[in-house]
Motif scaffolding. Structure first.
Motif, PDB file in Angstrom:
ATOM      1  N   LEU A 153       0.822  -1.206   0.000  1.00  0.00           N
ATOM      2  CA  LEU A 153       0.000   0.000   0.000  1.00  0.00           C
ATOM      3  C   LEU A 153       0.859   1.261   0.000  1.00  0.00           C
ATOM      4  CD1 LEU A 153      -2.819  -0.992   2.468  1.00  0.00           C
ATOM      5  CD2 LEU A 153      -2.676  -1.320   0.015  1.00  0.00           C
ATOM      6  N   ALA A 154       2.157   1.098  -0.053  1.00  0.00           N
ATOM      7  CA  ALA A 154       3.041   2.256   0.012  1.00  0.00           C
ATOM      8  C   ALA A 154       3.207   2.931  -1.345  1.00  0.00           C
ATOM      9  CB  ALA A 154       4.416   1.830   0.531  1.00  0.00           C
ATOM     10  N   LYS A 155       2.727   2.274  -2.412  1.00  0.00           N
ATOM     11  CA  LYS A 155       2.905   2.817  -3.750  1.00  0.00           C
ATOM     12  C   LYS A 155       2.080   4.093  -3.927  1.00  0.00           C
ATOM     13  CE  LYS A 155       1.472  -0.997  -5.501  1.00  0.00           C
ATOM     14  NZ  LYS A 155       1.123  -2.210  -6.195  1.00  0.00           N
ATOM     15  N   ALA A 156       2.578   4.981  -4.767  1.00  0.00           N
ATOM     16  CA  ALA A 156       1.838   6.208  -5.065  1.00  0.00           C
ATOM     17  C   ALA A 156       0.523   5.849  -5.742  1.00  0.00           C
ATOM     18  CB  ALA A 156       2.671   7.100  -5.969  1.00  0.00           C
ATOM     19  N   ASP A 157      -0.514   6.571  -5.402  1.00  0.00           N
ATOM     20  CA  ASP A 157      -1.830   6.302  -5.969  1.00  0.00           C
ATOM     21  C   ASP A 157      -1.998   7.145  -7.229  1.00  0.00           C
ATOM     22  OD1 ASP A 157      -4.541   5.106  -4.225  1.00  0.00           O
ATOM     23  OD2 ASP A 157      -4.723   5.864  -6.270  1.00  0.00           O
ATOM     24  N   THR A 158      -2.474   6.519  -8.287  1.00  0.00           N
ATOM     25  CA  THR A 158      -2.619   7.221  -9.561  1.00  0.00           C
ATOM     26  C   THR A 158      -4.038   7.696  -9.801  1.00  0.00           C
ATOM     27  OG1 THR A 158      -2.986   5.097 -10.657  1.00  0.00           O
ATOM     28  CG2 THR A 158      -0.732   5.938 -10.623  1.00  0.00           C
ATOM     29  N   PRO A 188      -7.750  12.735  -6.999  1.00  0.00           N
ATOM     30  CA  PRO A 188      -7.657  13.009  -5.554  1.00  0.00           C
ATOM     31  C   PRO A 188      -8.847  12.496  -4.763  1.00  0.00           C
ATOM     32  CG  PRO A 188      -6.968  14.908  -6.828  1.00  0.00           C
ATOM     33  CD  PRO A 188      -7.473  13.912  -7.821  1.00  0.00           C
ATOM     34  N   MET A 189     -10.052  12.591  -5.316  1.00  0.00           N
ATOM     35  CA  MET A 189     -11.233  12.198  -4.542  1.00  0.00           C
ATOM     36  C   MET A 189     -11.246  10.700  -4.231  1.00  0.00           C
ATOM     37  SD  MET A 189     -14.102  12.519  -7.560  1.00  0.00           S
ATOM     38  CE  MET A 189     -15.472  12.024  -6.549  1.00  0.00           C
ATOM     39  N   HIS A 190     -10.455   9.929  -4.968  1.00  0.00           N
ATOM     40  CA  HIS A 190     -10.422   8.482  -4.736  1.00  0.00           C
ATOM     41  C   HIS A 190      -9.094   8.040  -4.134  1.00  0.00           C
ATOM     42  CE1 HIS A 190     -14.180   8.060  -6.807  1.00  0.00           C
ATOM     43  NE2 HIS A 190     -13.702   8.563  -7.924  1.00  0.00           N
ATOM     44  N   HIS A 191      -8.332   8.975  -3.580  1.00  0.00           N
ATOM     45  CA  HIS A 191      -6.965   8.634  -3.185  1.00  0.00           C
ATOM     46  C   HIS A 191      -6.904   7.576  -2.099  1.00  0.00           C
ATOM     47  CE1 HIS A 191      -7.853  11.424   0.129  1.00  0.00           C
ATOM     48  NE2 HIS A 191      -6.884  10.829   0.780  1.00  0.00           N
ATOM     49  N   HIS A 192      -8.001   7.394  -1.341  1.00  0.00           N
ATOM     50  CA  HIS A 192      -7.969   6.413  -0.260  1.00  0.00           C
ATOM     51  C   HIS A 192      -8.394   5.029  -0.735  1.00  0.00           C
ATOM     52  CE1 HIS A 192     -12.066   7.804  -0.615  1.00  0.00           C
ATOM     53  NE2 HIS A 192     -12.486   6.807   0.121  1.00  0.00           N
ATOM     54  N   LYS A 193      -8.907   4.917  -1.954  1.00  0.00           N
ATOM     55  CA  LYS A 193      -9.354   3.623  -2.462  1.00  0.00           C
ATOM     56  C   LYS A 193      -8.178   2.856  -3.040  1.00  0.00           C
ATOM     57  CE  LYS A 193     -13.855   3.653  -1.749  1.00  0.00           C
ATOM     58  NZ  LYS A 193     -14.521   2.604  -0.971  1.00  0.00           N
ATOM     59  N   ARG A 194      -8.123   1.552  -2.745  1.00  0.00           N
ATOM     60  CA  ARG A 194      -6.987   0.751  -3.188  1.00  0.00           C
ATOM     61  C   ARG A 194      -7.466  -0.613  -3.665  1.00  0.00           C
ATOM     62  NH1 ARG A 194      -4.925   2.995   2.063  1.00  0.00           N
ATOM     63  NH2 ARG A 194      -3.195   4.370   1.578  1.00  0.00           N
ATOM     64  N   ASP A 195      -6.672  -1.215  -4.551  1.00  0.00           N
ATOM     65  CA  ASP A 195      -6.902  -2.599  -4.941  1.00  0.00           C
ATOM     66  C   ASP A 195      -6.005  -3.485  -4.076  1.00  0.00           C
ATOM     67  OD1 ASP A 195      -8.745  -2.024  -6.945  1.00  0.00           O
ATOM     68  OD2 ASP A 195      -7.163  -1.633  -8.404  1.00  0.00           O
ATOM     69  N   LEU A 196      -6.604  -4.504  -3.472  1.00  0.00           N
ATOM     70  CA  LEU A 196      -5.852  -5.351  -2.544  1.00  0.00           C
ATOM     71  C   LEU A 196      -5.628  -6.771  -3.053  1.00  0.00           C
ATOM     72  CD1 LEU A 196      -7.172  -4.367   0.999  1.00  0.00           C
ATOM     73  CD2 LEU A 196      -4.948  -3.894  -0.008  1.00  0.00           C
ATOM     74  N   ARG A 207      -8.123  -3.249   8.215  1.00  0.00           N
ATOM     75  CA  ARG A 207      -8.326  -1.794   8.122  1.00  0.00           C
ATOM     76  C   ARG A 207      -8.259  -1.351   6.666  1.00  0.00           C
ATOM     77  NH1 ARG A 207      -4.542   0.540  13.077  1.00  0.00           N
ATOM     78  NH2 ARG A 207      -6.072   0.294  14.772  1.00  0.00           N
ATOM     79  N   ALA A 208      -7.296  -1.879   5.913  1.00  0.00           N
ATOM     80  CA  ALA A 208      -7.153  -1.503   4.508  1.00  0.00           C
ATOM     81  C   ALA A 208      -8.341  -1.990   3.678  1.00  0.00           C
ATOM     82  CB  ALA A 208      -5.850  -2.075   3.952  1.00  0.00           C
ATOM     83  N   LEU A 209      -8.949  -3.106   4.070  1.00  0.00           N
ATOM     84  CA  LEU A 209     -10.101  -3.631   3.335  1.00  0.00           C
ATOM     85  C   LEU A 209     -11.282  -2.652   3.346  1.00  0.00           C
ATOM     86  CD1 LEU A 209      -9.883  -7.384   4.356  1.00  0.00           C
ATOM     87  CD2 LEU A 209      -9.989  -6.540   1.997  1.00  0.00           C
ATOM     88  N   TYR A 265     -11.125   0.205   2.524  1.00  0.00           N
ATOM     89  CA  TYR A 265     -10.917   1.105   1.378  1.00  0.00           C
ATOM     90  C   TYR A 265     -10.628   0.342   0.092  1.00  0.00           C
ATOM     91  CZ  TYR A 265     -10.519   4.261   5.312  1.00  0.00           C
ATOM     92  OH  TYR A 265     -10.770   4.945   6.472  1.00  0.00           O
ATOM     93  N   ALA A 266     -10.902  -0.955   0.085  1.00  0.00           N
ATOM     94  CA  ALA A 266     -10.599  -1.764  -1.098  1.00  0.00           C
ATOM     95  C   ALA A 266     -11.671  -1.594  -2.163  1.00  0.00           C
ATOM     96  CB  ALA A 266     -10.486  -3.232  -0.705  1.00  0.00           C
ATOM     97  N   ARG A 267     -11.241  -1.378  -3.396  1.00  0.00           N
ATOM     98  CA  ARG A 267     -12.172  -1.286  -4.512  1.00  0.00           C
ATOM     99  C   ARG A 267     -12.569  -2.660  -5.024  1.00  0.00           C
ATOM    100  NH1 ARG A 267      -8.652   3.166  -7.408  1.00  0.00           N
ATOM    101  NH2 ARG A 267      -7.184   1.458  -7.111  1.00  0.00           N
ATOM    102  N   ASP A 268     -11.686  -3.637  -4.856  1.00  0.00           N
ATOM    103  CA  ASP A 268     -11.865  -4.907  -5.554  1.00  0.00           C
ATOM    104  C   ASP A 268     -12.461  -6.018  -4.693  1.00  0.00           C
ATOM    105  OD1 ASP A 268      -9.542  -4.805  -4.043  1.00  0.00           O
ATOM    106  OD2 ASP A 268      -8.253  -5.759  -5.538  1.00  0.00           O
TER     107      ASP A 268
END
Length: 291
Positions: A7-12, A15-23, A68-70, A72-75
Motif C-alpha cells: 500500500l506504500a505505492k503512489a496512488d494514480t 484526488p477524490m479516490h486517493h484512499h481507495k486501493r486494490d488489494l 483496516r485496509a479492506l 478502502y478496497a475497490r476490488d
C-alpha cells in the motif's frame, strides 16, 4: 509491522479516490493472502500448520492492518479466513506471546491487549462480509477471529475453545463478553468462558455458532462458494447490512427503524437497485455491480 508493504505505492487515481486501493495483489508476510481470479474474494490462510497456526505479535498487527485496509478496497467484496493443515488457529503463540507477556510492564501489556482488540474492531468495521472456515483447533484468539467473522462454517472435528481462563486470565478478551452471548446466548457463553472447555462441532451447530457443517475436504470450497454468492450480490448494500448489524446493538427499536429507513433510502439510490428492477421487468436475473 504497522504498514502494508503493497500500500506504500503512489496512488494514480484522482484526488477524490486517493484512499481507495486494490488489494487483490497484496503480498502478506505473516500469513497467506490470495484473491480469486476475478479479484472479488480474498482468502486469509493462517499458515504455521506445524504449530496449529498460532498468532505472533507481527501476525496480529498485519491482520489488523489488512482488515483496516479492506475498508478502502475497490476490488475485494468478501473475505474467507481459514487455517492450513487441518486446523484453524491455536491462538497466541505460547513461546512468542505468552512468555514475553509475563515480562512486560502494565503500559506494554495494555498496548498489546488494545492491539488484539483492534483486530476485532477492524474485522467488524470492514464492509466485506467475513466467512471463517473452521476445521480442527480453534482456540483463544483464533476462536475470537472466528467469532468476529460474520459467518462461520465448521467441520465435525472443529473444536472451539475460549480458553483464556486456562492461562489464568479473564474470559473478557478481544470483545468475547460482548460478541459470544449475542451469537450463542448468555448462559452458554458464560459456561464456555468460565470453564475454558472446547465447544464441540455439534454444539457449535446447534447453538448457532456455525451456520453449517461440511467435511474437511469440502470446507474451503463451501466457504468460497458462499463468498462468491455474497460477492455477486449488491455489495454496497451488503456493507450497509454489516454496518447496521453492528451499530444496532446500541439502539432502541425506534432508533434502529429510523437508521434503517435512512440506510434503505440511500440504497434505493444505487444503480444495483435499478438493475434489480430492470431485470425483474425483463424477467431475467439481475447482475449486480456493487454501485
Amino acid at each position: 509491522m504497522s504498514d502494508l508493504p503493497s500500500l506504500a505505492k503512489a496512488d494514480t487515481d484522482p484526488p477524490m479516490h486517493h484512499h481507495k486501493r486494490d488489494l487483490a495483489a497484496y503480498r502478506a508476510t505473516h500469513f497467506l493472502w490470495s484473491a480469486s481470479p476475478d479479484g472479488k474474494i480474498g482468502t486469509i490462510t493462517l499458515n504455521r500448520p506445524e504449530r496449529k497456526n498460532p498468532l505472533t505479535f507481527d501476525a496480529y498487527a498485519e491482520l489488523r492492518d489488512l482488515f483496516r485496509a479492506l475498508a478502502y478496497a475497490r476490488d475485494i467484496k468478501a473475505v474467507v479466513v481459514t487455517g492450513a493443515g487441518g486446523n484453524f488457529c491455536s491462538g497466541g503463540d505460547v513461546h512468542e506471546i505468552i512468555g514475553p507477556l509475563t515480562r512486560m510492564t502494565m503500559p506494554e501489556l495494555l498496548d498489546f491487549t488494545r492491539m488484539t482488540g483492534d483486530l476485532v474492531k477492524a474485522m467488524r468495521a470492514c464492509p466485506q462480509p467475513v466467512i471463517a472456515a473452521v476445521d480442527g483447533v480453534c482456540a483463544g484468539a483464533g476462536a475470537m477471529m472466528a467469532l468476529a467473522s460474520d459467518l462461520r462454517l465448521g467441520t465435525a472435528r472443529a473444536r472451539t475453545a475460549f480458553l483464556f481462563v486456562r492461562v489464568g486470565l479473564a474470559g473478557a478478551d478481544m470483545g468475547a463478553c460482548s460478541l459470544l452471548p449475542r451469537v450463542i446466548g448468555q448462559g452458554r457463553a458464560g459456561e464456555l468462558l468460565y470453564t475454558g472447555r472446547s465447544m464441540s462441532a455439534e454444539e457449535g451447530l446447534a447453538w448457532g455458532f456455525f451456520n453449517a457443517q461440511h467435511t474437511p475436504d469440502t470446507l474451503q470450497e463451501a466457504a468460497c462458494t458462499l463468498a462468491a454468492q455474497i460477492a455477486s450480490g449488491p455489495t454496497f448494500a451488503h456493507g450497509v447490512t454489516k454496518k447496521l448489524l453492528h451499530q444496532e446493538w446500541n439502539m432502541g427499536l425506534d432508533e434502529a427503524i429510523e437508521a434503517e429507513a435512512e440506510a434503505q433510502a440511500i440504497c434505493m439510490q444505487t444503480r444495483d437497485f435499478r438493475r434489480a428492477y430492470d431485470a425483474f421487468v425483463a424477467k431475467r436475473q439481475p447482475v449486480f455491480e456493487g454501485d
